[in-house]
Design a protein around this motif. Structure first.
Motif, PDB file in Angstrom:
ATOM      1  N   MET A  93       0.852  -1.285  -0.031  1.00 49.15           N
ATOM      2  CA  MET A  93       0.056   0.046  -0.008  1.00 49.15           C
ATOM      3  C   MET A  93       0.829   1.374  -0.090  1.00 49.15           C
ATOM      4  O   MET A  93       0.497   2.154  -0.734  1.00 49.15           O
ATOM      5  CB  MET A  93      -1.077   0.104   1.113  1.00 49.15           C
ATOM      6  CG  MET A  93      -1.883   1.072   1.218  1.00 49.15           C
ATOM      7  SD  MET A  93      -2.701   1.671  -0.322  1.00 49.15           S
ATOM      8  CE  MET A  93      -3.634   0.296  -0.515  1.00 49.15           C
ATOM      9  N   ALA A  94       1.875   1.100   0.747  1.00 46.96           N
ATOM     10  CA  ALA A  94       2.940   2.432   0.865  1.00 46.96           C
ATOM     11  C   ALA A  94       3.546   2.552  -0.497  1.00 46.96           C
ATOM     12  O   ALA A  94       3.590   3.666  -1.078  1.00 46.96           O
ATOM     13  CB  ALA A  94       3.911   2.017   1.852  1.00 46.96           C
ATOM     14  N   ALA A  95       3.897   1.612  -1.403  1.00 48.57           N
ATOM     15  CA  ALA A  95       4.366   1.647  -2.751  1.00 48.57           C
ATOM     16  C   ALA A  95       3.455   2.183  -3.660  1.00 48.57           C
ATOM     17  O   ALA A  95       3.824   2.949  -4.644  1.00 48.57           O
ATOM     18  CB  ALA A  95       4.904   0.326  -3.086  1.00 48.57           C
ATOM     19  N   TYR A  96       2.130   1.720  -3.486  1.00 47.30           N
ATOM     20  CA  TYR A  96       1.040   2.484  -4.463  1.00 47.30           C
ATOM     21  C   TYR A  96       1.045   3.782  -4.400  1.00 47.30           C
ATOM     22  O   TYR A  96       1.031   4.372  -5.315  1.00 47.30           O
ATOM     23  CB  TYR A  96      -0.430   1.720  -3.958  1.00 47.30           C
ATOM     24  CG  TYR A  96      -1.493   2.079  -4.799  1.00 47.30           C
ATOM     25  CD1 TYR A  96      -1.746   1.786  -5.792  1.00 47.30           C
ATOM     26  CD2 TYR A  96      -2.115   3.271  -4.312  1.00 47.30           C
ATOM     27  CE1 TYR A  96      -2.814   2.205  -6.681  1.00 47.30           C
ATOM     28  CE2 TYR A  96      -3.318   3.675  -5.016  1.00 47.30           C
ATOM     29  CZ  TYR A  96      -3.691   3.271  -6.222  1.00 47.30           C
ATOM     30  OH  TYR A  96      -4.548   3.868  -7.041  1.00 47.30           O
ATOM     31  N   GLN A  97       1.249   4.497  -3.338  1.00 42.91           N
ATOM     32  CA  GLN A  97       1.127   5.717  -3.361  1.00 42.91           C
ATOM     33  C   GLN A  97       1.644   6.807  -4.178  1.00 42.91           C
ATOM     34  O   GLN A  97       1.556   7.450  -4.932  1.00 42.91           O
ATOM     35  CB  GLN A  97       0.973   6.341  -1.800  1.00 42.91           C
ATOM     36  CG  GLN A  97       0.188   5.791  -0.909  1.00 42.91           C
ATOM     37  CD  GLN A  97      -1.230   5.655  -1.012  1.00 42.91           C
ATOM     38  OE1 GLN A  97      -1.612   6.964  -1.446  1.00 42.91           O
ATOM     39  NE2 GLN A  97      -1.957   4.767  -0.900  1.00 42.91           N
ATOM     40  N   GLY A 167       5.456   7.315 -17.075  1.00 41.51           N
ATOM     41  CA  GLY A 167       4.247   7.470 -16.537  1.00 41.51           C
ATOM     42  C   GLY A 167       3.339   6.035 -16.615  1.00 41.51           C
ATOM     43  O   GLY A 167       2.882   5.769 -15.343  1.00 41.51           O
ATOM     44  N   ILE A 168       3.232   5.440 -17.640  1.00 43.53           N
ATOM     45  CA  ILE A 168       2.549   4.128 -17.835  1.00 43.53           C
ATOM     46  C   ILE A 168       3.178   3.373 -16.985  1.00 43.53           C
ATOM     47  O   ILE A 168       2.667   2.564 -16.345  1.00 43.53           O
ATOM     48  CB  ILE A 168       2.532   3.720 -19.511  1.00 43.53           C
ATOM     49  CG1 ILE A 168       1.834   4.758 -20.103  1.00 43.53           C
ATOM     50  CG2 ILE A 168       1.979   2.305 -19.461  1.00 43.53           C
ATOM     51  CD1 ILE A 168       0.259   4.892 -19.903  1.00 43.53           C
ATOM     52  N   LEU A 169       4.460   3.051 -16.938  1.00 43.83           N
ATOM     53  CA  LEU A 169       5.223   2.127 -16.142  1.00 43.83           C
ATOM     54  C   LEU A 169       4.959   2.261 -14.754  1.00 43.83           C
ATOM     55  O   LEU A 169       4.827   1.296 -13.923  1.00 43.83           O
ATOM     56  CB  LEU A 169       6.808   2.426 -16.490  1.00 43.83           C
ATOM     57  CG  LEU A 169       7.638   1.338 -15.693  1.00 43.83           C
ATOM     58  CD1 LEU A 169       7.354  -0.126 -16.193  1.00 43.83           C
ATOM     59  CD2 LEU A 169       9.077   1.483 -15.934  1.00 43.83           C
ATOM     60  N   MET A 170       5.040   3.566 -14.096  1.00 40.77           N
ATOM     61  CA  MET A 170       4.759   3.938 -12.961  1.00 40.77           C
ATOM     62  C   MET A 170       3.119   3.479 -12.558  1.00 40.77           C
ATOM     63  O   MET A 170       2.851   3.033 -11.664  1.00 40.77           O
ATOM     64  CB  MET A 170       4.773   5.360 -12.557  1.00 40.77           C
ATOM     65  CG  MET A 170       6.398   5.689 -12.453  1.00 40.77           C
ATOM     66  SD  MET A 170       6.496   7.372 -12.119  1.00 40.77           S
ATOM     67  CE  MET A 170       8.268   7.666 -11.747  1.00 40.77           C
ATOM     68  N   GLY A 173       3.108  -0.170 -12.274  1.00 35.07           N
ATOM     69  CA  GLY A 173       3.529  -0.382 -10.973  1.00 35.07           C
ATOM     70  C   GLY A 173       2.800  -0.122  -9.799  1.00 35.07           C
ATOM     71  O   GLY A 173       2.400  -0.966  -8.766  1.00 35.07           O
ATOM     72  N   ALA A 174       1.948   0.793  -9.899  1.00 39.18           N
ATOM     73  CA  ALA A 174       0.907   1.019  -8.831  1.00 39.18           C
ATOM     74  C   ALA A 174       0.107  -0.135  -8.815  1.00 39.18           C
ATOM     75  O   ALA A 174      -0.525  -0.341  -7.841  1.00 39.18           O
ATOM     76  CB  ALA A 174       0.246   2.525  -9.103  1.00 39.18           C
ATOM     77  N   GLY A 175      -0.624  -0.374 -10.010  1.00 38.22           N
ATOM     78  CA  GLY A 175      -1.424  -1.364 -10.311  1.00 38.22           C
ATOM     79  C   GLY A 175      -1.060  -2.861  -9.650  1.00 38.22           C
ATOM     80  O   GLY A 175      -1.865  -3.370  -8.840  1.00 38.22           O
TER      81      GLY A 175
END
Length: 202
Positions: A93-97, A167-170, A173-175
């Motif tokens: 969850m921390a990485a998602y932010q 941006g797409i990669l990030m 990564g969030a997903g």
């Protein structure tokens, strides 16, 4: 944006615990709208606000409010928590932010949000198959097709959106981070109440 996070969690809890099925359904839809508009909310933040700071403040305030909520209800306890699973869920969850808010900053609200939210269920199904050998059901396949179609439509309309590979990669990564959070939280939910899990992990 912080209000989005808090209201989303409280509405979901109310929907699950205290309301009729129809009202619960409507409240969950409202929570989903709030969750899906966090990227838009970020766009109103000062330009000097760093994505990591935004995510940290969002988690800190949302987590504290949820923690107070479960303490008041007498549902908070620290015994019998699997430490590794809890830590992995919290790290996810921390990485998602920062990944999500960075994606929105780099490639825009529309693309960042759709790719992050759209990729999460796809990756969650793949992780579940990879780790638990559980083949996703038809609902997952339908959601996956719709998510891919939505992302394809966005990418094909390059006149009105800005596609940034980073941006797409990030966003992906969030997903992935959210998918991992879902997977680990599922294990925690086998032993603890949903609102307690969210409060502790956040």
């Amino acid at each position: 944006m912080i209000l989005n996070c808090v209201v989303h969690a409280v509405i979901r809890e109310l929907g699950e615990r205290f309301m009729s099925q129809r009202k619960a359904f409507l409240l969950i839809l409202v929570a989903a709208v709030l969750w899906g508009t966090t990227g838009t909310a970020q766009s109103f933040a000062p330009s000097s606000a760093h994505p990591v700071a935004i995510g940290a403040i969002r988690l800190a305030i949302g987590g504290i409010v949820l923690l107070v909520f479960v303490v008041i209800q007498g549902k908070f306890y620290i015994k019998s928590w699997p430490k590794l699973t809890t830590c992995l869920a919290a790290v996810s969850m921390a990485a998602y932010q920062p990944l999500f808010f960075s994606a929105v900053s780099w490639t825009g609200v529309a693309v960042g949000t759709v790719v992050a939210i759209g990729s999460a269920p796809i990756l969650a199904g793949l992780l579940e198959w990879l780790f638990y050998r559980h083949i996703p059901d038809r609902r997952w396949w339908l959601a996956t097709i719709l998510a891919i179609a939505g992302c394809t439509l966005l990418a094909s309309n390059q006149e009105t959106v800005t596609i940034s590979p980073l941006g797409i990669l990030m966003a992906v990564g969030a997903g992935l981070s959210f998918a991992a959070y879902t997977l680990f939280s599922k294990k925690l939910l086998e032993q603890h109440r949903s609102e307690t899990v969210v409060a502790v992990v956040f």
